[in-house]
Design an enzyme around this catalytic site. Structure first.
Site, PDB file in Angstrom:
ATOM      1  N   ASP A   1      20.014  11.075  37.909  1.00 52.22           N
ATOM      2  CA  ASP A   1      19.210  11.554  39.276  1.00 52.22           C
ATOM      3  C   ASP A   1      20.134  12.485  40.114  1.00 52.22           C
ATOM      4  OD1 ASP A   1      17.863   8.578  40.385  1.00 52.22           O
ATOM      5  OD2 ASP A   1      17.289   9.828  38.648  1.00 52.22           O
TER       6      ASP A   1
ATOM      7  N   LYS B   1      17.302   1.993  50.150  1.00 51.34           N
ATOM      8  CA  LYS B   1      16.611   2.856  49.138  1.00 51.34           C
ATOM      9  C   LYS B   1      16.430   2.324  47.825  1.00 51.34           C
ATOM     10  CE  LYS B   1      16.058   7.502  47.715  1.00 51.34           C
ATOM     11  NZ  LYS B   1      15.858   7.213  46.218  1.00 51.34           N
TER      12      LYS B   1
END
Length: 670
Positions: free
Chosen positions: A32, A115
């Site tokens: 990511d 998150k």
């Protein structure tokens, strides 16, 4: 200018490719953090050259197109993503932008949440009933995954309460807890199936199965974090109160949600979550920070792809790209051979990483790894860094195949890998320097040769001072050498020499157990001793003869044969035979008995409270039972004490009779 256009086009092409790999194929090729870096680079270039921004640029949308295999669903309210910040300075800049836009200097209250690292989904409830579930897709159009979502037990099929709106769309994250992920991969390895690189991939792959029966078997769960469509009802005007309302309706909400007023409290929450991250039991990659007041959210509005009132404060990346320079093989204290990748140093999760475990030969084969490959390396919490993927599109032409050694890199003994086991092991347990301390500690332990006073600290000193290399060397020690050890006076040294002298007289079963042959516990050692009676007979046995011994199957037979045929072990055993002796094992003569234990193979497991384990073994053996150390199809009976574990579970799986200690005592008295 032409080079700028070319650079922008290259970034857009790469980002589109990786969006497709991540969102559509569930097969990401880069971490990511690398995707975020490329996206930020493109944003910066477009900000400098706004005339080059196009509607189809990756910066102007949320994600990738859905698969054709699922029915497509159009989101009535778009599912936008969040902008990211990666450090405190960037977060403070976000905080300032919010204050400037609201034209206030007063501290604002933010709702701070985890998150989650899973798959974003939309749940549509009509009159309280779940009627549709969809993936985010590109933010406008997703995929209908209702049948799969209905299998997730954490998600209610019907909301409860008096104030449920006529239509409400709840948004949240489907994810896989770490324990479930590890169990899923372990089962896949056992069956030769697909092994997932991380819990996010496992969750995405599970949720987007065409067969809901497969999804139903996967350990998925869900937390909600927001609302999209709302029709025919009302919600509180505070985000955290909305979450509490969802919870009251029966929807799962994370416990780690907190209201923070002012940037100092937000940063403190971020730091606390980062500290607690490893112990959460599921993957997160940051903290989501939202203005709590919904009226202020409406006032702040949105940019093209994200709300102005929220941001994701991301943790330092746990995955990075680097190159494998070499692969070396390490030997663990139990003889396990572990391949280790030597990497171009790279910073991962705030630490410079230059080595990463490759686990075993199967993992190298699964990854398709070669020396010289560009790889994704992951470091999560205190976990040893590991290679989780190969970036095939960056493979150079001069990569080299990784060859697993056939001899131990430490001592040169043969390496064995028993069929069905993933780990290869050095067979030189009595000789190998890597295994030396553990082999010696086992050799002198109470149930082995029982050298009174020879504790772990003494063994460690003897090895570190190079006084002892193998068990035979213990019997060459002198009081003079021992007095050179820490906290070892002349009297203690003499006592230890006397204990070593006493240990020279033992039993064949204890001697075999003391050798530390893999998977040969006390019960198996006793069975081998009773069956073969002499070391020469045991050494001469082939696999089939060994398998005729109670409690010895194919795997244990191979371990025994490989250990005794290893040249280095043979030399140590020959030295031990010069000093250690035992009487010939007496065959156990059992009078004909009506005892229910006569002729039965029995396994003891858990803690006994009335008899000691040794007393129970002696009583059972005297009545004609064969006491085994492991459960197999040959087992007739399992006696389960308190806190019985895997042996009890295996017995239940095989349908073997199980009794408790009280029942054993009753039967012993018959």
């Amino acid at each position: 200018m032409e080079s700028i256009i070319q650079q922008i086009n290259q970034l857009r092409t790469s980002l589109r490719h990786h969006e497709h790999q991540y969102h559509v194929l569930d097969a990401p090729e880069i971490p990511d953090a690398e995707y975020d870096r490329m996206m930020q680079q493109l944003r910066d270039l477009e900000a400098q050259h706004p005339e080059l921004v196009t509607n189809d640029s990756p910066t102007q949308r949320v994600g990738a197109a859905p698969l054709d295999a699922f029915e497509q669903v159009k989101h009535e309210v778009p599912m936008l993503s969040l902008d990211n910040v990666f450090d405190e300075e960037s977060y403070l800049a976000f905080d300032k932008r919010v204050h400037d836009r609201l034209k206030t200097a007063e501290p604002l209250t933010f709702c701070c949440e985890l998150k989650l690292d899973g798959l974003a989904v939309s749940l549509l409830y009509e009159n309280g009933e779940l009627v549709r579930a969809a993936t985010r897709g590109d933010g406008t159009t997703g995929e209908n995954i209702t049948a799969n979502v209905r299998t997730i037990r954490a998600i209610p099929l019907r909301l409860h309460g008096d104030n449920v709106p006529r239509r409400v769309e709840v948004r949240g994250e489907v994810f896989m807890p770490q324990a479930g992920f590890e169990q899923l991969n372990e089962e896949a390895r056992r069956k030769g199936g697909k092994v997932f690189a991380n819990p996010r991939n496992a969750a995405a792959g599970s949720l987007r199965q065409l067969d809901p029966r497969i999804t139903a078997k996967r350990p998925l769960t869900f937390f909600c974090y927001g609302v999209g469509l709302l029709d025919g009802g009302e919600l509180p005007r505070s985000h955290i109160q909305c979450l509490m309302q969802f919870k009251a309706w029966g929807l799962p909400v994370s416990e780690r949600v907190k209201l923070c007023t002012g940037s100092d409290q937000v940063i403190a929450f971020y730091r606390q979550i980062e500290q607690d991250r490893a112990g959460l039991g599921f993957d997160i990659d940051g903290v989501v920070i939202k203005v709590d007041d919904l009226a202020l959210q409406e006032q702040l509005g949105f940019v093209a792809r994200a709300p102005r009132w929220a941001t994701a404060f991301k943790f330092p990346a746990q995955e990075q790209i680097t190159q494998v320079r070499e692969v070396e093989f390490q030997v663990g204290r139990t003889g396990a051979i572990t391949p280790v990748a030597r990497l171009e140093p790279v910073q991962v999760a705030g630490v410079i990483v230059s080595n990463a475990t490759l686990h075993n030969a199967d993992e190298i084969e699964r990854l398709g790894l070669r020396i010289g490959d560009t790889v994704i390396v992951r470091r999560a919490g205190d976990v040893i860094p590991q290679v989780v993927g190969v970036v095939m599109e960056q493979r150079p032409d001069d990569t080299k195949e990784i060859t697993f050694p056939s001899q131990c890199p430490v001592c040169g003994s043969d390496i064995e890998r028993v069929e069905g086991e993933a780990v290869a092991r050095c067979t030189g347990g009595l000789f190998c320097a890597a295994q030396r301390k553990e082999a010696l500690k086992h050799f002198v332990s109470r149930r082995a040769l029982d050298v009174d006073g020879m504790g772990d600290k003494i063994i460690e000193q003897l090895v570190e001072k190079q006084y002892v290399e193998n068990p035979a060397d213990l019997f060459q020690l002198t009081a003079g050498k021992l007095t050179g050890l820490d906290r070892m006076g002349p009297k203690s040294a003499q006592n230890l020499i006397a204990a070593l002298e006493k240990a020279k007289q033992t039993t064949f079963a204890r001697f075999l157990y003391a050798l530390g042959i893999r998977e040969v516990g006390e019960a198996t050692a006793a069975n081998l001793a009773a069956h073969f009676r002499t070391l020469d007979n045991l050494r001469a046995a082939d696999i089939e003869t060994l398998k005729s011994v109670p409690d010895v199957g194919e795997v244990v037979a191979k371990h025994v044969m490989n250990f005794l045929s290893e040249e280095h072990n043979q030399k140590v055993i020959e030295e031990l035979e010069k000093v250690v002796s035992w009487p010939e094992p007496q065959q156990i003569v059992v009078e004909e008995s009506d005892s229910p234990f006569a002729g039965k193979t029995v396994v003891l497991t858990g803690s006994l409270t009335i008899l000691s384990r040794d007393e129970a073994k002696d009583r059972l053996t005297a009545l004609g039972a064969k006491v085994s150390g492991s459960v197999s199809k040959k087992t007739h009976l399992v006696i389960a004490g308190e806190a019985a574990g895997s042996k009890l579970a295996k017995a239940q799986e095989l349908g073997i009779k199980v009794i408790d200690e009280a029942e054993m005592i009753r039967l012993l008295g018959e």
